[in-house]
Design a protein around this motif. Structure first.
Motif, PDB file in Angstrom:
ATOM      1  N   MET A 160     106.336 117.193  23.119  1.00 12.93           N
ATOM      2  CA  MET A 160     106.089 116.254  22.056  1.00 12.93           C
ATOM      3  C   MET A 160     105.617 114.982  22.488  1.00 12.93           C
ATOM      4  O   MET A 160     104.972 113.954  21.925  1.00 12.93           O
ATOM      5  CB  MET A 160     106.081 116.556  20.502  1.00 12.93           C
ATOM      6  N   MET A 161     107.102 114.701  23.073  1.00 10.86           N
ATOM      7  CA  MET A 161     107.686 113.641  23.755  1.00 10.86           C
ATOM      8  C   MET A 161     105.923 113.334  24.444  1.00 10.86           C
ATOM      9  O   MET A 161     105.410 112.363  24.475  1.00 10.86           O
ATOM     10  CB  MET A 161     108.520 113.146  24.308  1.00 10.86           C
ATOM     11  N   ILE A 162     105.995 113.980  25.803  1.00  7.86           N
ATOM     12  CA  ILE A 162     104.557 113.212  26.824  1.00  7.86           C
ATOM     13  C   ILE A 162     103.143 113.845  25.806  1.00  7.86           C
ATOM     14  O   ILE A 162     102.511 112.742  25.501  1.00  7.86           O
ATOM     15  CB  ILE A 162     105.075 114.797  27.674  1.00  7.86           C
ATOM     16  N   GLU A 163     102.750 114.135  24.887  1.00  8.56           N
ATOM     17  CA  GLU A 163     101.796 114.736  24.614  1.00  8.56           C
ATOM     18  C   GLU A 163     101.504 113.449  23.674  1.00  8.56           C
ATOM     19  O   GLU A 163     100.027 112.862  23.747  1.00  8.56           O
ATOM     20  CB  GLU A 163     102.414 115.510  23.425  1.00  8.56           C
ATOM     21  N   LEU A 164     102.526 112.869  23.016  1.00 10.54           N
ATOM     22  CA  LEU A 164     103.034 111.328  21.535  1.00 10.54           C
ATOM     23  C   LEU A 164     102.068 110.393  22.872  1.00 10.54           C
ATOM     24  O   LEU A 164     101.169 109.504  22.892  1.00 10.54           O
ATOM     25  CB  LEU A 164     103.813 111.263  21.450  1.00 10.54           C
ATOM     26  N   LEU A 165     102.538 110.624  23.995  1.00 14.65           N
ATOM     27  CA  LEU A 165     102.928 109.101  25.092  1.00 14.65           C
ATOM     28  C   LEU A 165     100.938 109.105  25.931  1.00 14.65           C
ATOM     29  O   LEU A 165     100.550 108.386  26.174  1.00 14.65           O
ATOM     30  CB  LEU A 165     103.366 109.307  26.095  1.00 14.65           C
ATOM     31  N   GLU A 166     100.821 110.411  26.044  1.00 18.71           N
ATOM     32  CA  GLU A 166      99.219 110.591  26.978  1.00 18.71           C
ATOM     33  C   GLU A 166      98.428 110.462  25.936  1.00 18.71           C
ATOM     34  O   GLU A 166      97.129 110.160  26.024  1.00 18.71           O
ATOM     35  CB  GLU A 166      99.808 112.237  27.207  1.00 18.71           C
ATOM     36  N   ASN A 167      98.845 110.687  24.010  1.00 21.42           N
ATOM     37  CA  ASN A 167      97.744 110.266  23.905  1.00 21.42           C
ATOM     38  C   ASN A 167      97.451 108.893  23.462  1.00 21.42           C
ATOM     39  O   ASN A 167      96.243 108.581  22.660  1.00 21.42           O
ATOM     40  CB  ASN A 167      98.024 110.747  21.993  1.00 21.42           C
ATOM     41  N   THR A 168      97.995 108.052  23.877  1.00 22.93           N
ATOM     42  CA  THR A 168      97.939 106.476  23.839  1.00 22.93           C
ATOM     43  C   THR A 168      96.759 105.997  24.889  1.00 22.93           C
ATOM     44  O   THR A 168      96.341 104.730  24.674  1.00 22.93           O
ATOM     45  CB  THR A 168      99.654 105.428  24.075  1.00 22.93           C
TER      46      THR A 168
END
Ligand code: ZN
Length: 160
Positions: free
Chosen positions: A143-151
């Motif tokens: 979920m952390m990676i997903e959050l960052l990729e959404n940026t």
């Protein structure tokens, strides 16, 4: 004697804690994490085991948070390990953001540890510089990676 029999719940002024009736050495397996009732939303008695899965964990619901914990909950394999040497009679605690992304009932931590995070609300509210010092479960890392990729979408908003 099953592994769970080595753990006992202590209640003091309505405050529950989980106590070990025996010593463990760092890295030792303590017990399996029970998945008594799996629900899709967090509540104050559940542990998050996957992105949309939270489970009631029986006795382990009495585990308190610590910023300097002595156990790790591996939710991918549903196992609880000692991450420090633990003495007989010692309280067991784990780092809640290691399993919880967004907690249902955030609270202020007064553990007094030099690495205290103060506001315990879930991993998504902590800086990477804090999280990097802890074991984080697979669903939290994802979920952390997903959050960052959404940026990445910020760039498309700026340049379009
Ligand atoms: Zn703390």
């Amino acid at each position: 004697m099953s592994a769970m029999d080595t753990l006992t719940i202590k209640t003091e002024n309505k405050f529950r804690s989980l106590i070990s009736k025996r010593a463990y050495t760092k890295g030792e397996l303590i017990c399996e994490i029970p998945t008594e009732k799996v629900v899709n939303k967090a509540n104050r008695y559940t542990v998050q085991i996957e992105r949309d899965k939270h489970t009631n964990v029986g006795k382990l619901a009495a585990l308190n948070h610590s910023c300097d914990p002595n156990v790790i909950l591996d939710t991918e394999h549903l196992l609880m390990y000692a991450c420090k040497d633990i003495e007989k009679g010692e309280e067991l605690s784990f780092f809640y953001p290691a399993t919880e992304w967004e907690m249902d009932a955030p609270f202020i931590c007064l553990c007094g540890s030099s690495s205290c995070i103060h506001v315990v609300a879930g991993a998504r509210f902590l800086p990477l510089s804090t999280l990097e010092h802890h074991f984080l479960n697979k669903h939290i890392r994802e979920m952390m990676i997903e959050l960052l990729e959404n940026t990445e979408q910020h760039l498309s908003k700026i340049i379009s």
